[in-house]
Design a protein around this motif. Structure first.
Motif, short mmCIF file in Angstrom:
data_model
loop_
_atom_site.label_atom_id
_atom_site.label_comp_id
_atom_site.label_asym_id
_atom_site.label_seq_id
_atom_site.Cartn_x
_atom_site.Cartn_y
_atom_site.Cartn_z
N HIS A 74 0.67 -1.12 0.11
CA HIS A 74 0.14 0.07 0.00
C HIS A 74 0.98 1.38 -0.17
O HIS A 74 0.46 2.05 -0.88
N GLN A 75 1.82 1.34 0.72
CA GLN A 75 2.77 2.43 0.96
C GLN A 75 4.06 2.25 0.78
O GLN A 75 5.06 2.81 1.26
N SER A 76 4.37 1.12 0.05
CA SER A 76 5.99 0.49 0.21
C SER A 76 5.98 -0.46 -1.02
O SER A 76 4.85 -0.94 -1.77
N GLY A 77 7.20 -0.63 -1.52
CA GLY A 77 7.42 -1.51 -2.52
C GLY A 77 8.59 -2.35 -2.74
O GLY A 77 9.55 -1.95 -1.73
N ILE A 78 8.78 -3.50 -3.40
CA ILE A 78 10.25 -3.98 -3.33
C ILE A 78 10.57 -4.48 -4.84
O ILE A 78 9.62 -4.90 -5.55
N TYR A 79 11.66 -4.24 -5.06
CA TYR A 79 12.42 -4.73 -6.28
C TYR A 79 13.39 -5.75 -6.07
O TYR A 79 14.11 -5.83 -4.90
N ALA A 80 13.44 -6.75 -6.98
CA ALA A 80 14.41 -7.82 -7.20
C ALA A 80 15.35 -7.38 -8.44
O ALA A 80 14.61 -7.54 -9.55
N LEU A 81 16.62 -7.01 -8.53
CA LEU A 81 17.27 -6.88 -9.89
C LEU A 81 18.20 -7.79 -9.92
O LEU A 81 19.33 -7.95 -9.07
N SER A 111 6.79 12.37 6.33
CA SER A 111 8.11 12.47 6.79
C SER A 111 9.08 11.15 6.31
O SER A 111 8.55 10.36 5.88
N GLU A 112 10.62 11.36 6.17
CA GLU A 112 11.39 10.25 6.03
C GLU A 112 11.00 9.08 7.13
O GLU A 112 11.17 8.06 6.79
N GLU A 113 10.73 9.60 8.34
CA GLU A 113 10.82 8.65 9.24
C GLU A 113 9.49 7.89 9.18
O GLU A 113 9.47 6.78 9.17
N GLN A 114 8.47 8.54 8.79
CA GLN A 114 7.21 7.79 8.32
C GLN A 114 7.18 7.03 7.19
O GLN A 114 6.75 5.84 7.42
N ALA A 115 7.85 7.28 6.30
CA ALA A 115 8.21 6.45 5.10
C ALA A 115 9.03 5.08 5.55
O ALA A 115 8.74 3.84 5.14
N LYS A 116 9.80 5.07 6.48
CA LYS A 116 10.41 4.01 7.25
C LYS A 116 9.34 3.10 7.94
O LYS A 116 9.41 2.00 7.82
N HIS A 117 8.63 3.74 8.75
CA HIS A 117 7.44 3.16 9.39
C HIS A 117 6.64 2.26 8.52
O HIS A 117 6.32 1.14 8.74
N ASN A 118 6.25 3.06 7.52
CA ASN A 118 5.37 2.50 6.53
C ASN A 118 5.96 1.30 5.77
O ASN A 118 5.47 0.11 5.50
N LEU A 119 7.39 1.21 5.37
CA LEU A 119 7.93 0.18 4.94
C LEU A 119 7.99 -1.25 5.96
O LEU A 119 8.00 -2.21 5.64
N ARG A 120 8.37 -0.84 7.19
CA ARG A 120 8.80 -1.69 8.18
C ARG A 120 7.39 -2.30 8.54
O ARG A 120 7.19 -3.40 9.07
N ARG A 121 6.17 -1.61 8.53
CA ARG A 121 4.84 -2.06 8.86
C ARG A 121 4.33 -3.53 7.65
O ARG A 121 3.75 -4.30 7.87
N GLU A 122 4.67 -2.90 6.39
CA GLU A 122 4.26 -3.60 5.31
C GLU A 122 5.29 -4.82 4.67
O GLU A 122 4.54 -5.80 4.49
N ILE A 123 6.48 -4.71 4.65
CA ILE A 123 7.33 -5.52 3.93
C ILE A 123 8.57 -5.84 5.03
O ILE A 123 9.12 -4.87 5.12
N LYS A 124 8.40 -6.80 5.60
CA LYS A 124 9.33 -6.98 6.80
C LYS A 124 10.36 -7.72 6.49
O LYS A 124 11.59 -7.94 7.26
#
Length: 757
Positions: A136-143, A238-251
């Motif tokens: 929802h607020q994060s994504g993941i790449y595999a390169l 904020s950047e900190e909130q972006a970090k929280h969004n990532l940690r919440r969604e993609i562990k």
């Protein structure tokens, strides 16, 4: 012999079991039908974009290219911040000489795969395979790198902002319009051996940050690197909130799990409408269209807070998500009414978001084009009022109707009606109030009204017809609130479309301030670019039918039922009148033509259903089916105009189901011609509405007879109440029309108000 027989039977059972298993495995789920490539080559203006996202989520991405025919893609997307917008930030994997690295790398590409929940592409110039999955607020790449004898690089770019790197983490922001920023927290599973700013053929490790236009940083990974996984979070807080969004969604870095979760979410969402039938292509068109309606609005709530560009502050959402990014001029007609049925809570939250926006803005006016960066006030009219009364009259009550009324009334009476303007009401608005129509400027006369946009002009008929409909909506809200005098005032004013109706031509015809019809005037071509000096985006033939709230009256104005049908047919039969080059150079939005009818723009969507109001619903059945087959197809040019984030494809969803919300604000639907054997809508609370076709086949488009909840039904419409009870509409279909079905006066759909029970 017994042993042989036993072995044979065992083999047969095993074969049957394998066949059944294969059949079960091959059975498609709703999201498997979605083809994001439909419409990726435009007929004229803007194509659709193959958007990868979860339903109504903050994070959306699509390949950065003009359209499907583009030879290259520009880097890899991180987040799209507006429908049709370019990416904020950009990721460019690279192998080779650093002197060839730019702020964003353009790639030749191949073997692209796009699903709503997954993206894959080969960057074949470099031998890099890319995989992506969104949350929802994060994504993941595999390169995945094929050259393992040279280092691998990642380039992170912000188009206008700042980035900094610390070991395997890059964070920063990008500036958008109206003092809005989007923040990034990006981390890799491997720690780079070197990182910093790009200096010609090397990395300057002393510079661990960059800022300004196209600021970018480079991360270097050692030779023998076969794969880099990168996960990131996005925030508007904020950047900190972006970090929280990532940690919440993609562990962790399990891309396949993120993709599977996304697939499950999409199946649950699209599965709220289940269709059956033998036409697999129709299912692809249907579920792709339904997927498009979930691209917007997007939820900006992050752990109970949201940034609002409407006042530039971060707010608590108090348990109710805040939504934005909605072009209401397009979406009020069918996208919002669709959500009322299958996403009532979300629709209520969206209306509450409108109220929050209005409250937060300096002038407390209902928004018209709310985006991530605020209300751009584009197009004309104030159709947020239509979403309010439509939802309320269909049973949604989780918003403050009186508050909504105040904001809607202020937008219609205090803000100028001039298109694309956020100025206060001026001389033209006073004229409209006094005379009931927005005056046109005589040809050649210089504009002096300060509220008029220099390019968008006055759009007098579009403004008049759109506003009287808005006043009808406002009058209905006042009526619900017991404001009797105000209800009468606005409901009476809503009939002032008569002031611009030319009885000689039976068209809506722009008038000047002296009350004279503008002459000479050609209903096909007059009005300059986009017909903005007379209509807007479409010509007089299309606006002839734009009296959504009182279509029965329009039938009489045109000359009665048969004359009405004759004029509809005349529209479809009237040629462009000039070369396509000339016609579309003036009216580029007026695409998807059948004669003067334009299937490519939202003001046309209700027109095929108008035959119902003249007692000839068989013509609606014929016309809707032909328009679907002509203009909405499972191919790269399968959308006839600007899709507008569900604005146009919501027509397809309703039309393929077999009914349409022709008048938002009246709780009823007109009946068309379903393309499926069976449609089941999940209404929640264990209720389902079912539309079942007897004698179904794809070519049987004509209704022979009908039953609603077991009772004979000879009306070309049904009430929202009947739908929400969880009933069943049964239609007996045939190859040729039954011209008597729903043809008499008692069968016609209601206009202006619902019939007394």
């Amino acid at each position: 012999m017994k042993k042989y027989t036993y072995s044979l039977l065992s083999a047969m059972f095993l074969l049957i079991a394998c066949i059944n298993f294969a059949h079960a495995q091959a059975k498609k789920q709703p999201v498997d039908y979605v083809n994001p490539y439909i419409g990726n080559i435009s007929h004229l203006l803007v194509p659709t974009y193959p958007t990868v996202h979860l339903p109504n989520s903050l994070l959306r991405v699509y390949p950065e290219r003009d359209n499907f025919t583009s030879n290259t893609i520009d880097g890899l997307p991180v987040v799209v911040t507006s429908h049709r917008g370019s990416s904020a930030f950009n990721l460019s994997p690279f192998q080779g000489d650093l002197k060839n690295v730019g702020k964003v790398i353009s790639y030749g590409y191949d073997n692209e795969v796009i699903k709503p929940y997954y993206y894959e592409v080969d960057l074949d110039d470099f031998g890099i395979n890319v995989q992506f999955a969104p949350s929802h607020q994060s994504g993941i790449y595999a390169l995945n790198f094929s050259q393992t004898n040279v280092p691998a690089y990642l380039v992170l770019n912000t188009r206008n902002g700042a980035l900094k790197v610390s070991q395997n983490v890059v964070s920063g922001f990008q500036k958008l319009d109206n003092n809005t920023k989007v923040y990034l927290y990006f981390e890799t599973d491997l720690t780079p051996v070197e990182s910093g700013r790009h200096q010609e053929t090397q990395i300057d490790s002393r510079e661990q940050s960059a800022s300004g236009r196209d600021a970018h940083l480079i991360l270097k990974f050692p030779a023998q690197t076969k794969q880099i996984k990168a996960r990131y979070g996005i925030s508007f807080i904020s950047e900190e909130q972006a970090k929280h969004n990532l940690r919440r969604e993609i562990k962790d870095y399990n891309l396949n799990q993120v993709a599977q979760t996304g697939k499950n979410i999409w199946n649950a969402t699209l599965g709220k409408i289940m269709v059956t039938g033998t036409d697999e292509t129709a299912k692809t068109i249907f579920y792709t269209s339904l997927y498009r309606t979930y691209e917007r609005m997007i939820s900006l709530s992050e752990d109970g807070r949201y940034f609002s560009a409407f006042d530039g502050k971060v707010h608590n959402d108090n348990g109710m998500p805040f939504f934005t990014d909605d072009w209401i001029w397009d979406t009020y007609r069918a996208t919002h009414p669709l959500r009322v049925i299958i996403e009532p809570k979300m629709e209520s939250d969206m209306i509450n978001s409108y109220l929050r926006m209005a409250q937060q803005m300096k002038d407390h006016w209902m928004p018209t084009f709310p985006e991530v960066t605020g209300d751009s006030r584009r197009m004309n009219s104030n159709h947020g009022v239509a979403t309010v009364i439509d939802a309320y009259n269909k049973g949604l009550r989780n918003f403050n109707l009186d508050e909504a009324y105040q904001y809607c009334k202020a937008a219609i009476t205090e803000k100028t009606l001039a298109p694309w303007s956020s100025k206060k009401a001026g001389v033209l608005d006073q004229f409209f109030k006094d005379n009931g129509y927005f005056p046109a400027l005589p040809e050649g006369e210089k504009e002096t009204a300060a509220e008029v946009h220099g390019f968008e002009k006055r759009q007098p008929i579009a403004v008049t017809l759109g506003t009287v409909y808005d006043e009808w909506c406002l009058g209905n809200i006042a009526q619900q609130l017991g404001k009797t005098d105000e209800a009468k005032y606005f409901l009476d004013k809503s009939s002032s479309y008569h002031t611009v109706f030319n009885p000689d031509t039976r068209f809506f015809h722009p008038k000047d301030a002296e009350g004279k019809f503008i002459k000479p005037l050609d209903y096909r071509f007059s009005g300059g670019l986009g017909a903005r000096e007379t209509y807007d985006e479409n010509n007089g033939w299309l606006y002839r039918w734009d009296v959504l709230h009182n279509l029965g009256d329009l039938v009489n104005m045109i000359g009665g039922k048969q004359a009405f049908v004759d004029e509809l047919e005349k529209m479809y039969n009237t040629p462009l009148g000039k070369s396509r080059f000339d016609f579309y150079s003036q009216l580029p939005d007026h695409t998807g033509n059948v004669g003067q009818f334009s299937m490519g723009n939202e003001p046309a969507m209700h027109i095929p259903y108008l035959y119902n109001y003249a007692g000839q619903p068989w013509r609606t059945q014929k016309r809707v089916r032909s328009l679907l087959s002509q203009w909405f197809r499972n191919d790269l040019m399968g959308i006839p105009g600007d899709e507008d984030g569900g604005g146009l494809t919501s027509f397809v969803v309703f039309s393929q189901m077999g009914f349409y919300p022709i008048t938002p604000g009246l709780p009823m639907y007109v009946i068309g011609s379903p393309t499926f054997a069976n449609v089941k809508l999940d209404l929640g609370n264990g209720k389902k509405f079912e539309l079942n076709c007897i004698n179904y086949s794809p070519e049987n488009k004509y209704i022979q007879s009908a039953k609603l909840n077991g009772q004979a039904w000879n009306k070309s419409w049904f009430a929202h109440e009947d739908l929400m009870k969880g009933g069943k509409l049964e239609l007996v279909m045939g190859k040729r029309p039954n011209k008597l079905w729903a043809a008499d006066e008692a069968s016609l759909p209601p206009s202006f108000k619902m019939p007394a029970k």
